[in-house]
Design an enzyme around this catalytic site. Structure first.
Site, PDB file in Angstrom:
ATOM      1  N   LYS A  88      20.133   9.023  25.836  1.00  0.00           N
ATOM      2  CA  LYS A  88      19.636   7.679  25.541  1.00  0.00           C
ATOM      3  C   LYS A  88      20.688   6.875  24.781  1.00  0.00           C
ATOM      4  O   LYS A  88      21.181   7.309  23.737  1.00  0.00           O
ATOM      5  CB  LYS A  88      18.350   7.796  24.721  1.00  0.00           C
ATOM      6  CG  LYS A  88      17.660   6.482  24.394  1.00  0.00           C
ATOM      7  CD  LYS A  88      16.356   6.782  23.663  1.00  0.00           C
ATOM      8  CE  LYS A  88      15.587   5.539  23.284  1.00  0.00           C
ATOM      9  NZ  LYS A  88      14.317   5.875  22.599  1.00  0.00           N
TER      10      LYS A  88
ATOM     11  N   GLU B 147       9.041  11.037  27.667  1.00  0.00           N
ATOM     12  CA  GLU B 147      10.091  11.157  26.656  1.00  0.00           C
ATOM     13  C   GLU B 147       9.776  12.305  25.691  1.00  0.00           C
ATOM     14  O   GLU B 147       8.671  12.428  25.188  1.00  0.00           O
ATOM     15  CB  GLU B 147      10.209   9.845  25.881  1.00  0.00           C
ATOM     16  CG  GLU B 147      11.333   9.834  24.848  1.00  0.00           C
ATOM     17  CD  GLU B 147      11.413   8.536  24.071  1.00  0.00           C
ATOM     18  OE1 GLU B 147      12.468   8.275  23.479  1.00  0.00           O
ATOM     19  OE2 GLU B 147      10.425   7.777  24.058  1.00  0.00           O
TER      20      GLU B 147
ATOM     21  N   CYS C 211      13.031   5.054  27.456  1.00  0.00           N
ATOM     22  CA  CYS C 211      12.222   4.264  26.540  1.00  0.00           C
ATOM     23  C   CYS C 211      12.900   2.948  26.143  1.00  0.00           C
ATOM     24  O   CYS C 211      12.976   2.030  26.949  1.00  0.00           O
ATOM     25  CB  CYS C 211      11.841   5.110  25.325  1.00  0.00           C
ATOM     26  SG  CYS C 211      10.404   4.449  24.417  1.00  0.00           S
TER      27      CYS C 211
END
Length: 290
Positions: free
Chosen positions: A126, A53, A163
């Site tokens: 994300k 990430e 994540c």
């Protein structure tokens, strides 16, 4: 003919942990540190490589220091263009997580997908953005607005989860419904609160959806925030939830595994989770409850 794919994950510590270091210096140092492992991946025949990430910087979200916005760039942009050349050189698909600047004041936590000939295929933003002590991500990132796309690369159809996304089963299922054969989850997560979940949730996604997962996590402790130790342990897992390869908790590493994509059909013929879905009974799931 078996469809066997070699996948790779890079886990990396931040080389410059100085509170007042120039942002561009930190970003360049992180890129430079990755290059040897990217070359190693190419030389080892890795066909799909995923970085961690926001690979070209520290995990700066424990702060609310706006100067870290200077790391952000357009996607595609100069860093993705550079990675595209490496992808073409090694005939290697690359998933490149990066801080994206969409327009003035609008930023996303993004992963670009580059095909093995260097073609930029698209990006994932994300969707689930935490905002709590140590993880002030909503200060830096707008929640994603591109849904859960998949990308048909030369070697496999891939999806991306980033994540904190991994805590939510809905997007993991949608990636499977959209045709993902391998889902990559680049992360920056520290020991303590979430470590016991690291090897539970993502194998569960792989089993529930009948696909492979490649999960990367950075290593080390990053000053000046010192929110905890990034514990690495990057790994690949198959549709049965079996671990194929895993990294250490401490070292910069390239983690490599072979994935037989024919296993997806084999597993799904036994576990008919897609056939037995009941979307007609899930109406409340898309309401704002409670």
């Amino acid at each position: 003919m078996a469809r066997k794919i070699i996948g790779g994950l890079i886990q990396m510590s931040n080389p410059i942990n100085e509170a007042d270091a120039p942002v561009d210096k930190v970003a360049q140092a992180m890129v430079d540190k990755h290059l040897p492992l990217i070359e190693e991946a190419g030389n080892k025949g890795v066909q799909i490589l995923c970085l961690q990430e926001m690979f070209n910087g520290p995990y700066f979200c424990p702060s609310q220091d706006p100067r870290w916005c200077d790391i952000a760039e357009s996607v595609p942009g100069p860093t993705i263009d550079m990675m595209a050349k490496l992808a073409a050189k090694h005939q290697m698909v690359m998933i490149v997580p990066i801080y994206e600047r969409a327009m003035a004041g609008v930023y996303y936590n993004t992963a670009a997908v580059i095909d093995a000939d260097g073609t930029y295929l698209g990006k994932y933003r994300k969707n689930h953005i935490p905002h709590t002590s140590g993880f002030w991500e909503k200060f830096f990132f707008k929640p994603g607005n591109l849904g859960y796309p998949v990308f048909k690369t030369r070697y496999a159809t891939v999806g991306v989860y980033i994540c904190y996304d991994r805590h939510f089963p809905e997007g993991a299922r949608l990636l499977g419904l959209n045709g993902a054969e391998i889902v990559f989850n680049p992360s920056a997560t520290v020991a303590g609160l979430s470590q016991y979940l690291w090897k539970l949730e993502q194998p569960a996604h792989a089993v529930a959806n009948g696909y492979f997962m490649g999960c990367s996590n950075r290593v080390g402790t990053e000053a000046p925030w010192n929110i905890g130790k990034f514990y690495g342990t990057s790994y690949f897992v198959n549709p049965r939830g079996e671990f194929l390869a895993a990294g250490s908790e401490d070292d910069d590493e390239l983690v490599v595994a072979e994935m037989d994509l024919d296993m997806i059909e084999e597993v799904r013929r036994v576990w008919q989770f897609y056939r037995d879905r009941r979307p007609d009974s899930y109406e409340d799931m898309v309401k704002q409850l409670p």
